[in-house]
Write a protein that holds these residues in place. Structure first.
Motif, PDB file in Angstrom:
ATOM      1  N   LYS A 143      34.966  47.458  35.711  1.00  0.00           N
ATOM      2  CA  LYS A 143      34.776  46.056  36.072  1.00  0.00           C
ATOM      3  C   LYS A 143      36.005  45.245  35.642  1.00  0.00           C
ATOM      4  O   LYS A 143      36.466  44.364  36.376  1.00  0.00           O
ATOM      5  CB  LYS A 143      33.508  45.511  35.403  1.00  0.00           C
ATOM      6  CG  LYS A 143      32.891  44.365  36.157  1.00  0.00           C
ATOM      7  CD  LYS A 143      31.465  44.114  35.707  1.00  0.00           C
ATOM      8  CE  LYS A 143      30.550  44.581  36.811  1.00  0.00           C
ATOM      9  NZ  LYS A 143      29.222  44.089  36.804  1.00  0.00           N
ATOM     10  N   TYR A 176      38.386  42.958  38.159  1.00  0.00           N
ATOM     11  CA  TYR A 176      38.625  41.530  37.978  1.00  0.00           C
ATOM     12  C   TYR A 176      40.042  41.214  37.494  1.00  0.00           C
ATOM     13  O   TYR A 176      40.464  40.059  37.547  1.00  0.00           O
ATOM     14  CB  TYR A 176      37.556  40.919  37.060  1.00  0.00           C
ATOM     15  CG  TYR A 176      36.232  40.815  37.782  1.00  0.00           C
ATOM     16  CD1 TYR A 176      36.065  39.925  38.837  1.00  0.00           C
ATOM     17  CD2 TYR A 176      35.162  41.632  37.441  1.00  0.00           C
ATOM     18  CE1 TYR A 176      34.862  39.834  39.525  1.00  0.00           C
ATOM     19  CE2 TYR A 176      33.952  41.558  38.122  1.00  0.00           C
ATOM     20  CZ  TYR A 176      33.812  40.651  39.162  1.00  0.00           C
ATOM     21  OH  TYR A 176      32.629  40.571  39.851  1.00  0.00           O
ATOM     22  N   ASN A 226      39.550  38.175  41.913  1.00  0.00           N
ATOM     23  CA  ASN A 226      38.559  37.270  41.330  1.00  0.00           C
ATOM     24  C   ASN A 226      37.186  37.444  41.975  1.00  0.00           C
ATOM     25  O   ASN A 226      36.162  37.281  41.329  1.00  0.00           O
ATOM     26  CB  ASN A 226      39.005  35.807  41.463  1.00  0.00           C
ATOM     27  CG  ASN A 226      40.223  35.517  40.612  1.00  0.00           C
ATOM     28  OD1 ASN A 226      40.315  35.992  39.484  1.00  0.00           O
ATOM     29  ND2 ASN A 226      41.158  34.753  41.152  1.00  0.00           N
ATOM     30  N   THR A 227      37.211  37.764  43.282  1.00  0.00           N
ATOM     31  CA  THR A 227      35.957  37.922  44.031  1.00  0.00           C
ATOM     32  C   THR A 227      36.119  39.034  45.065  1.00  0.00           C
ATOM     33  O   THR A 227      37.246  39.451  45.376  1.00  0.00           O
ATOM     34  CB  THR A 227      35.598  36.627  44.809  1.00  0.00           C
ATOM     35  OG1 THR A 227      36.621  36.401  45.801  1.00  0.00           O
ATOM     36  CG2 THR A 227      35.506  35.413  43.892  1.00  0.00           C
TER      37      THR A 227
END
Length: 196
Positions: A44, A48, A52-53
């Motif tokens: 994870k 990130y 960001n998304t």
């Protein structure tokens, strides 16, 4: 390039490749960040670090396409006629798009490129795509296989415009025919004027 940079590129590349595979198999909305992390074998934190998304992955289509062009460059017979190389690259690239890129997502991405302010990733002249097409055309002009009255840059622009036109039309028609086979039929006609 340092080893650390190579590793970073590898991690980012794995995330991008996994995302596009999942977008094709499960659809964009059906794909979660956790799915991407699992398939890419990353963490994870790594995800990130680069994105960001999930939405930001949509801007990586040019990376996926360029990775494919790197593979095609290695597979391509160096002794093949340069005009035939252009047809080969077109057919193989459009085969990959047809088999691995979700058509609705592709149509959406093409439309966002039309209205995007500033940088348009698909038109970035530093991409592997543009460098490869330029080198094939330049080689073809030097070998006398492609007209040399027209500058390489102009021929590259025309070639890429023809490719985009074929993909756009395929998207408009909701993929009701084979992109690779339609390209195989149309691209020689579109490029005929530049053949020696």
């Amino acid at each position: 390039m340092t080893i650390e940079t190579e590793n970073q590129k590898s991690v980012k590349g794995r995330i991008v490749a996994a995302a596009w595979q999942l977008f094709y198999e499960k659809g964009y909305n059906g794909t979660t960040v956790d799915d991407i992390i699992d398939l890419s074998g990353t963490s994870k934190g790594s995800f990130y670090y680069y994105f960001n998304t999930k939405d930001e992955l949509l801007n990586t289509l040019s990376m996926i396409l360029d990775d494919n062009y790197e593979i095609l460059k290695e597979k391509m017979d160096p002794d093949m006629n340069s005009y035939d190389k252009l047809l080969y690259l077109n057919y193989e690239a459009h085969s990959m798009i047809e088999e691995k890129i979700n058509i609705d997502l592709l149509a959406s991405l093409y439309s966002t490129q039309l209205v995007a302010q500033g940088h348009r990733s698909l038109l970035d002249q530093n991409r592997t795509y543009y460098k490869l097409i330029s080198s094939v055309i330049d080689e073809g002009q030097k070998r006398g296989e492609i007209l040399d009255e027209v500058p390489v840059s102009e021929l590259v622009r025309y070639y890429s415009m023809c490719e985009r036109a074929l993909v756009s039309d395929w998207c408009l028609n909701k993929g009701e025919y084979s992109l690779r086979e339609y390209s195989k039929k149309c691209m020689p006609v579109m490029l005929e004027h530049f053949k020696r």
